[in-house]
Write a protein that holds these residues in place. Structure first.
Motif, PDB file in Angstrom:
ATOM      1  N   ILE A  31     -32.003 -32.567 -13.991  1.00 23.00           N
ATOM      2  CA  ILE A  31     -32.510 -32.667 -15.361  1.00 23.00           C
ATOM      3  C   ILE A  31     -32.046 -33.963 -16.021  1.00 23.00           C
ATOM      4  O   ILE A  31     -32.773 -34.565 -16.830  1.00 23.00           O
ATOM      5  N   ALA A  32     -30.852 -34.424 -15.657  1.00 22.21           N
ATOM      6  CA  ALA A  32     -30.307 -35.647 -16.259  1.00 22.21           C
ATOM      7  C   ALA A  32     -31.097 -36.890 -15.864  1.00 22.21           C
ATOM      8  O   ALA A  32     -31.015 -37.925 -16.542  1.00 22.21           O
ATOM      9  N   ILE A  33     -31.866 -36.802 -14.784  1.00 19.42           N
ATOM     10  CA  ILE A  33     -32.680 -37.943 -14.344  1.00 19.42           C
ATOM     11  C   ILE A  33     -33.989 -37.925 -15.124  1.00 19.42           C
ATOM     12  O   ILE A  33     -34.773 -36.990 -15.029  1.00 19.42           O
ATOM     13  N   GLN A  34     -34.231 -38.973 -15.896  1.00 25.27           N
ATOM     14  CA  GLN A  34     -35.394 -38.997 -16.788  1.00 25.27           C
ATOM     15  C   GLN A  34     -36.640 -39.471 -16.024  1.00 25.27           C
ATOM     16  O   GLN A  34     -37.140 -40.573 -16.229  1.00 25.27           O
ATOM     17  N   SER A  35     -37.128 -38.591 -15.181  1.00 24.63           N
ATOM     18  CA  SER A  35     -38.275 -38.919 -14.336  1.00 24.63           C
ATOM     19  C   SER A  35     -39.573 -38.560 -15.053  1.00 24.63           C
ATOM     20  O   SER A  35     -40.376 -37.760 -14.558  1.00 24.63           O
ATOM     21  N   VAL A  36     -39.778 -39.171 -16.196  1.00 26.29           N
ATOM     22  CA  VAL A  36     -40.958 -38.896 -17.017  1.00 26.29           C
ATOM     23  C   VAL A  36     -42.125 -39.726 -16.504  1.00 26.29           C
ATOM     24  O   VAL A  36     -42.279 -40.891 -16.846  1.00 26.29           O
ATOM     25  N   ASN A  37     -42.909 -39.133 -15.603  1.00 27.10           N
ATOM     26  CA  ASN A  37     -44.063 -39.824 -15.022  1.00 27.10           C
ATOM     27  C   ASN A  37     -43.674 -41.162 -14.393  1.00 27.10           C
ATOM     28  O   ASN A  37     -44.484 -42.079 -14.340  1.00 27.10           O
ATOM     29  N   ASN A  38     -42.455 -41.261 -13.935  1.00 24.93           N
ATOM     30  CA  ASN A  38     -41.961 -42.486 -13.300  1.00 24.93           C
ATOM     31  C   ASN A  38     -40.511 -42.243 -12.884  1.00 24.93           C
ATOM     32  O   ASN A  38     -39.939 -41.196 -13.163  1.00 24.93           O
ATOM     33  N   HIS A  39     -39.933 -43.218 -12.219  1.00 25.56           N
ATOM     34  CA  HIS A  39     -38.521 -43.185 -11.824  1.00 25.56           C
ATOM     35  C   HIS A  39     -38.180 -41.995 -10.938  1.00 25.56           C
ATOM     36  O   HIS A  39     -37.027 -41.567 -10.890  1.00 25.56           O
ATOM     37  N   GLU A  40     -39.179 -41.478 -10.201  1.00 24.90           N
ATOM     38  CA  GLU A  40     -38.886 -40.390  -9.280  1.00 24.90           C
ATOM     39  C   GLU A  40     -38.000 -40.845  -8.124  1.00 24.90           C
ATOM     40  O   GLU A  40     -37.420 -40.011  -7.429  1.00 24.90           O
ATOM     41  N   ASP A  41     -37.897 -42.169  -7.918  1.00 26.21           N
ATOM     42  CA  ASP A  41     -37.029 -42.649  -6.843  1.00 26.21           C
ATOM     43  C   ASP A  41     -35.581 -42.218  -7.065  1.00 26.21           C
ATOM     44  O   ASP A  41     -34.837 -41.998  -6.105  1.00 26.21           O
ATOM     45  N   GLN A  42     -35.192 -42.066  -8.330  1.00 28.73           N
ATOM     46  CA  GLN A  42     -33.822 -41.609  -8.624  1.00 28.73           C
ATOM     47  C   GLN A  42     -33.632 -40.150  -8.223  1.00 28.73           C
ATOM     48  O   GLN A  42     -32.553 -39.753  -7.772  1.00 28.73           O
ATOM     49  N   VAL A  43     -34.689 -39.354  -8.391  1.00 29.61           N
ATOM     50  CA  VAL A  43     -34.634 -37.966  -7.932  1.00 29.61           C
ATOM     51  C   VAL A  43     -34.552 -37.939  -6.413  1.00 29.61           C
ATOM     52  O   VAL A  43     -33.769 -37.185  -5.824  1.00 29.61           O
ATOM     53  N   ALA A  44     -35.359 -38.781  -5.761  1.00 29.84           N
ATOM     54  CA  ALA A  44     -35.332 -38.861  -4.302  1.00 29.84           C
ATOM     55  C   ALA A  44     -33.959 -39.303  -3.805  1.00 29.84           C
ATOM     56  O   ALA A  44     -33.451 -38.794  -2.794  1.00 29.84           O
ATOM     57  N   ASP A  45     -33.339 -40.253  -4.513  1.00 25.93           N
ATOM     58  CA  ASP A  45     -31.985 -40.703  -4.151  1.00 25.93           C
ATOM     59  C   ASP A  45     -31.012 -39.529  -4.183  1.00 25.93           C
ATOM     60  O   ASP A  45     -30.199 -39.347  -3.263  1.00 25.93           O
ATOM     61  N   TYR A  46     -31.090 -38.760  -5.260  1.00 23.81           N
ATOM     62  CA  TYR A  46     -30.144 -37.658  -5.431  1.00 23.81           C
ATOM     63  C   TYR A  46     -30.353 -36.578  -4.374  1.00 23.81           C
ATOM     64  O   TYR A  46     -29.387 -36.109  -3.758  1.00 23.81           O
ATOM     65  N   ILE A  47     -31.604 -36.193  -4.149  1.00 20.17           N
ATOM     66  CA  ILE A  47     -31.872 -35.166  -3.134  1.00 20.17           C
ATOM     67  C   ILE A  47     -31.421 -35.652  -1.764  1.00 20.17           C
ATOM     68  O   ILE A  47     -30.819 -34.896  -0.988  1.00 20.17           O
ATOM     69  N   SER A  48     -31.703 -36.911  -1.461  1.00 17.15           N
ATOM     70  CA  SER A  48     -31.277 -37.471  -0.173  1.00 17.15           C
ATOM     71  C   SER A  48     -29.768 -37.377  -0.009  1.00 17.15           C
ATOM     72  O   SER A  48     -29.266 -37.028   1.074  1.00 17.15           O
ATOM     73  N   SER A  49     -29.029 -37.671  -1.086  1.00 14.95           N
ATOM     74  CA  SER A  49     -27.565 -37.624  -1.007  1.00 14.95           C
ATOM     75  C   SER A  49     -27.056 -36.218  -0.712  1.00 14.95           C
ATOM     76  O   SER A  49     -26.004 -36.048  -0.084  1.00 14.95           O
TER      77      SER A  49
END
Length: 399
Positions: A31-49
């Protein structure tokens, strides 16, 4: 000996505080990752970790870039010919008016058994529950078969990630797909859904002074002709799906003209159509295109049409073996029976259905009706229990 259903209840109630906190931490971090129709790469980074420590167990992590800062993720665990697909999207809608929130929308806040934050319901709780379930299976060395997690970009604005993963073959060969979209606190499973057609009609005219309208061509007048004729045209699609109901059509945006004392040289109308399986999108496209072509045969008319990421309706069967299995596992864990229904909104399932293979798609996850609203939340107990459901369903799927 305890019955199977009692064993499940016992296992869930015996979750330690550490285990529950881990589940909350993963959801809160998403939720802390502001993936508002963009920046999903940060979510992918976190899941990958989260999955990196398990690569020695054969975990495969694949990133698929849709656009800069927009990465979908495919995580594969386990082995075997039969493949269970699990899916959740990484993006969320805008938080809107921050003053309408009682807490920071991008900082998970728990109050009275509810966790608040943008995406808490739609659908980072579902995505988090899938992730936790898979990690738990890896940690306990109890992966029952080959499971693929599809974490997608751009679901809220057009299912971009699901479309790309499907087109590039990542979804081919799966045996079933469970998408963790909110299911009214895990009480409703979606097995069919409406499709979406967003159309944009542009009318080009000729500007002139309003005192001499004969020297111009009124783009708004021509667009109004389209607006008047498209309504009865769409009404002709009058079949009724037994679950989803009728095809619906809304003219939702209208814009035209430059100033009040000029003949408008350009006007645009946008419409939204929710389709049903009885009417494939091509049938609707043909009807709209023919109407535009007919109007353009009139003198001075210059209309054009384009479509914005249309989605096919997702057909389904409430009595398919896949849905029956979901109901069976649900009945073993929950007191109230699971309701199988259709959904008026589109999901990634509308794209996944085009993958090669014969498989069913279902939508079931934690969450409720607060999607896209201020003070969006998920019930914490429902979220915790959904993790156990996904684990038990995976086990049953491969039995």
């Amino acid at each position: 000996m305890l019955s199977f259903s009692h064993e499940l209840k016992y296992i869930f109630e015996e979750l330690t505080g550490v285990e529950k906190q881990k589940q909350i931490d993963i959801l809160s971090n998403l939720i802390a990752i502001q993936s508002v129709n963009n920046h999903e790469d940060q979510v992918a980074d976190y899941i990958s970790s989260l999955f990196e420590p398990y690569k020695s167990q054969g975990v495969k992590i694949e990133r698929v870039t849709y656009a800069p800062h927009r990465d979908s993720l495919v995580v594969t665990i386990g082995k075997g010919e039969k493949v269970l697909g699990l899916s959740g999207h990484e993006d969320v809608v805008d938080a809107g008016d921050r003053q309408a929130w009682n807490s920071d929308p991008f900082k998970a806040t728990i109050k009275d058994g509810k966790l608040y934050g943008r995406g808490a319901t739609d659908m980072k709780s579902g995505l988090a529950a899938l992730i936790v379930a898979m990690i738990d299976m890896l940690e306990s060395d109890s992966v029952p078969g080959k499971i693929k997690l599809f974490a997608t970009v751009g679901e809220e604005t057009g299912e971009y990630g699901a479309a790309q993963l499907t087109k590039e073959g990542y979804v081919d060969g799966i045996s079933g797909m469970l998408i963790a979209e909110p299911g009214n606190e895990m009480s409703e499973v979606g097995f069919t859904s409406k499709g979406v057609i967003d159309y944009i009609i542009t009318s080009i005219g000729k500007g002139a002074h309003s005192s001499q309208p004969e020297k111009g061509i009124n783009a708004i007048d021509h667009l109004i002709d389209f607006a008047n004729e498209v309504k009865p045209l769409m009404a002709q699609f009058n079949k009724v799906d037994p679950v989803l109901g009728k095809l619906t059509h809304v003219q939702s945006l209208f814009n035209g003209g430059e100033q009040i004392n000029s003949v408008p040289a350009k006007a645009v109308i946008k419409g939204n159509i929710r389709t049903i399986p009885e009417y494939p999108n091509k049938v609707v496209f043909d009807a709209l295109n023919n109407l535009v072509g007919k109007l353009n045969q009139k003198e001075g008319y210059e209309l054009s049409i384009r479509y914005s990421f249309p989605e096919e309706a997702m057909p389904g069967d409430a009595n398919s073996p896949f849905i029956k299995l979901i109901k069976k596992v649900h009945d073993q864990m929950y007191d109230e029976p699971l309701v199988a229904n259709g959904q008026s909104g589109a999901s990634d399932g509308s794209e996944f259905l085009h993958a090669k293979g014969d498989f069913s798609i279902a939508l079931l996850g934690p969450g409720n009706g607060t999607a896209h609203q201020s003070n969006e939340y998920v019930d914490v107990a429902v979220y915790h229990k959904s993790v156990e459901f996904y684990k038990q369903f995976a086990s049953a799927f491969f039995e």
